[in-house]
Design a protein around this motif. Structure first.
Motif, PDB file in Angstrom:
ATOM      1  N   GLU A 188       0.756  -1.650  -0.123  1.00  0.00           N
ATOM      2  CA  GLU A 188       0.231   0.124  -0.196  1.00  0.00           C
ATOM      3  C   GLU A 188       0.973   0.987   0.079  1.00  0.00           C
ATOM      4  O   GLU A 188       1.808   1.382   0.584  1.00  0.00           O
ATOM      5  N   GLY A 189       0.481   2.611  -0.766  1.00  0.00           N
ATOM      6  CA  GLY A 189       0.915   3.591  -1.011  1.00  0.00           C
ATOM      7  C   GLY A 189       2.067   3.290  -1.809  1.00  0.00           C
ATOM      8  O   GLY A 189       2.518   4.155  -2.178  1.00  0.00           O
ATOM      9  N   GLN A 190       2.771   2.245  -2.367  1.00  0.00           N
ATOM     10  CA  GLN A 190       3.333   2.124  -3.655  1.00  0.00           C
ATOM     11  C   GLN A 190       2.858   2.656  -5.123  1.00  0.00           C
ATOM     12  O   GLN A 190       1.614   1.879  -5.058  1.00  0.00           O
ATOM     13  N   TYR A 191       3.554   2.946  -5.770  1.00  0.00           N
ATOM     14  CA  TYR A 191       2.898   3.087  -7.709  1.00  0.00           C
ATOM     15  C   TYR A 191       2.703   2.089  -7.892  1.00  0.00           C
ATOM     16  O   TYR A 191       3.550   0.480  -8.307  1.00  0.00           O
ATOM     17  N   GLY A 192       1.056   1.530  -7.949  1.00  0.00           N
ATOM     18  CA  GLY A 192       0.970  -0.100  -8.928  1.00  0.00           C
ATOM     19  C   GLY A 192      -0.127  -0.475  -8.525  1.00  0.00           C
ATOM     20  O   GLY A 192       0.089  -1.329  -8.641  1.00  0.00           O
ATOM     21  N   VAL A 198      11.445   1.007  -2.808  1.00  0.00           N
ATOM     22  CA  VAL A 198      10.618   0.537  -4.199  1.00  0.00           C
ATOM     23  C   VAL A 198       9.864   1.943  -3.522  1.00  0.00           C
ATOM     24  O   VAL A 198       8.586   1.857  -3.105  1.00  0.00           O
ATOM     25  N   GLN A 199       9.212   2.955  -4.987  1.00  0.00           N
ATOM     26  CA  GLN A 199       8.366   3.969  -5.620  1.00  0.00           C
ATOM     27  C   GLN A 199       8.040   3.178  -5.879  1.00  0.00           C
ATOM     28  O   GLN A 199       6.305   3.543  -6.660  1.00  0.00           O
ATOM     29  N   ASP A 200       7.884   3.489  -7.711  1.00  0.00           N
ATOM     30  CA  ASP A 200       8.077   3.138  -8.865  1.00  0.00           C
ATOM     31  C   ASP A 200       8.540   1.772  -9.155  1.00  0.00           C
ATOM     32  O   ASP A 200      10.156   1.291  -8.768  1.00  0.00           O
ATOM     33  N   PRO A 201       7.803   1.040  -8.565  1.00  0.00           N
ATOM     34  CA  PRO A 201       8.406  -0.918  -9.428  1.00  0.00           C
ATOM     35  C   PRO A 201       8.660  -1.484 -10.366  1.00  0.00           C
ATOM     36  O   PRO A 201       9.480  -2.325 -10.744  1.00  0.00           O
ATOM     37  N   PHE A 220       3.084   6.145 -21.777  1.00  0.00           N
ATOM     38  CA  PHE A 220       3.258   7.061 -21.022  1.00  0.00           C
ATOM     39  C   PHE A 220       1.354   7.738 -20.092  1.00  0.00           C
ATOM     40  O   PHE A 220       2.053   8.558 -19.398  1.00  0.00           O
ATOM     41  N   ASP A 221       0.620   7.027 -20.933  1.00  0.00           N
ATOM     42  CA  ASP A 221      -0.649   7.272 -20.136  1.00  0.00           C
ATOM     43  C   ASP A 221      -0.636   6.281 -19.373  1.00  0.00           C
ATOM     44  O   ASP A 221      -0.542   5.342 -18.216  1.00  0.00           O
ATOM     45  N   PRO A 222      -0.326   6.954 -17.674  1.00  0.00           N
ATOM     46  CA  PRO A 222      -0.800   6.231 -16.092  1.00  0.00           C
ATOM     47  C   PRO A 222      -1.488   5.544 -16.078  1.00  0.00           C
ATOM     48  O   PRO A 222      -1.164   4.272 -14.602  1.00  0.00           O
ATOM     49  N   LYS A 223      -2.803   5.733 -16.539  1.00  0.00           N
ATOM     50  CA  LYS A 223      -4.058   4.952 -16.420  1.00  0.00           C
ATOM     51  C   LYS A 223      -3.870   3.383 -16.717  1.00  0.00           C
ATOM     52  O   LYS A 223      -3.651   2.413 -16.142  1.00  0.00           O
ATOM     53  N   LYS A 224      -3.583   2.980 -18.227  1.00  0.00           N
ATOM     54  CA  LYS A 224      -2.665   1.944 -18.388  1.00  0.00           C
ATOM     55  C   LYS A 224      -1.337   1.452 -18.842  1.00  0.00           C
ATOM     56  O   LYS A 224      -1.190   0.183 -17.764  1.00  0.00           O
ATOM     57  N   ARG A 225      -0.774   2.448 -17.874  1.00  0.00           N
ATOM     58  CA  ARG A 225       0.937   1.964 -17.171  1.00  0.00           C
ATOM     59  C   ARG A 225       0.379   0.646 -15.775  1.00  0.00           C
ATOM     60  O   ARG A 225       0.490  -0.200 -15.714  1.00  0.00           O
ATOM     61  N   ARG A 226      -0.253   1.839 -15.129  1.00  0.00           N
ATOM     62  CA  ARG A 226      -1.015   1.376 -13.551  1.00  0.00           C
ATOM     63  C   ARG A 226      -1.857  -0.669 -14.398  1.00  0.00           C
ATOM     64  O   ARG A 226      -1.889  -1.754 -13.629  1.00  0.00           O
TER      65      ARG A 226
END
Length: 220
Positions: free
Chosen positions: A32-36, A126-129, A163-169
């Motif tokens: 929880e709290g980490q990107y993705g 780790v922030q961005d995994p 580059f789209d954050p939503k798709k990347r997640r």
């Protein structure tokens, strides 16, 4: 066999006792709290020693199997004590486990070569995994885990090019569901950061554990 390990270890009990609640359980590579992070990640490896025994038997070891768990000593929080607690759990899950404590330099060198089949190890902040997932689980990146999955490779490549954050997640979530099911590693817990502050210091700790004096102020 790797799934069996995950079902054999009672993470909640270890966190509540040895770690005195100062850790949060991991059901995947990040928390929880980490990107993705996806709270709805499926599947989740529950503590189930009977299922562990069945998986060990399905892997071709109906009478159990001998394994050696290797751990560093003094490198991570309570590393030796935590792995000692895992041994009877593994034994109850169909393994005949033995704990080895080699010198860190020897262990690390052999892990990097991919010659250690079963070991306890941590990963720094780790922030961005993305980088960590590629480092450990993308085919051809490292021999230390001995794992490859073409579908996972495809998802990890897509998320790095997106580059789209939503798709990347979405790509990251799919990738981490594969990792949870395949269990190339048994994700255990994330240690909580414990801070001590003087009443005269005005400072709010950052989630990544970095400390910047420019953010601090001394109260008069």
């Amino acid at each position: 066999m790797r799934q069996a390990v995950c079902h054999a270890i009672n993470r909640d009990q270890i966190i509540a006792t040895l770690l005195e609640g100062s850790a949060s359980r991991l059901d995947g590579p990040i928390g929880e709290g980490q990107y993705g992070f996806d709270p709805n990640l499926k599947p989740k490896m529950s503590f189930d020693p009977e299922k562990s025994k069945k998986l060990v038997a399905q892997a071709g070891y109906p009478n159990g199997v001998d394994v050696e768990l290797q751990t560093p000593v003094g490198r991570y929080t309570l590393d030796k004590q935590l792995t000692e607690a895992m041994i009877p759990m593994l034994n109850a899950g169909g393994f005949r486990a033995k704990l080895l404590t080699p010198e860190w330099a020897t262990l690390w060198a052999n892990v990097q070569k991919g010659t250690i089949p079963f070991y306890y190890m941590g990963r720094g902040s780790v922030q961005d995994p993305s980088a960590a997932l590629h480092q450990y689980f993308h085919s051809g990146e490292t021999p230390r885990i001995g794992y490859a999955n073409p579908l996972l490779d495809e998802l990890l490549d897509k998320e790095q090019q997106e580059f789209d954050p939503k798709k990347r997640r979405q790509y990251l979530s799919q990738a981490m569901s594969i990792l949870t099911e395949d269990a190339p590693a048994c994700f255990l817990w994330r240690h909580k950061l414990l801070w001590g502050l003087n009443a005269r210091v005005d400072y709010k700790p950052l989630p990544d554990a970095r400390m910047y004096a420019i953010d601090m102020a001394v109260k008069k």
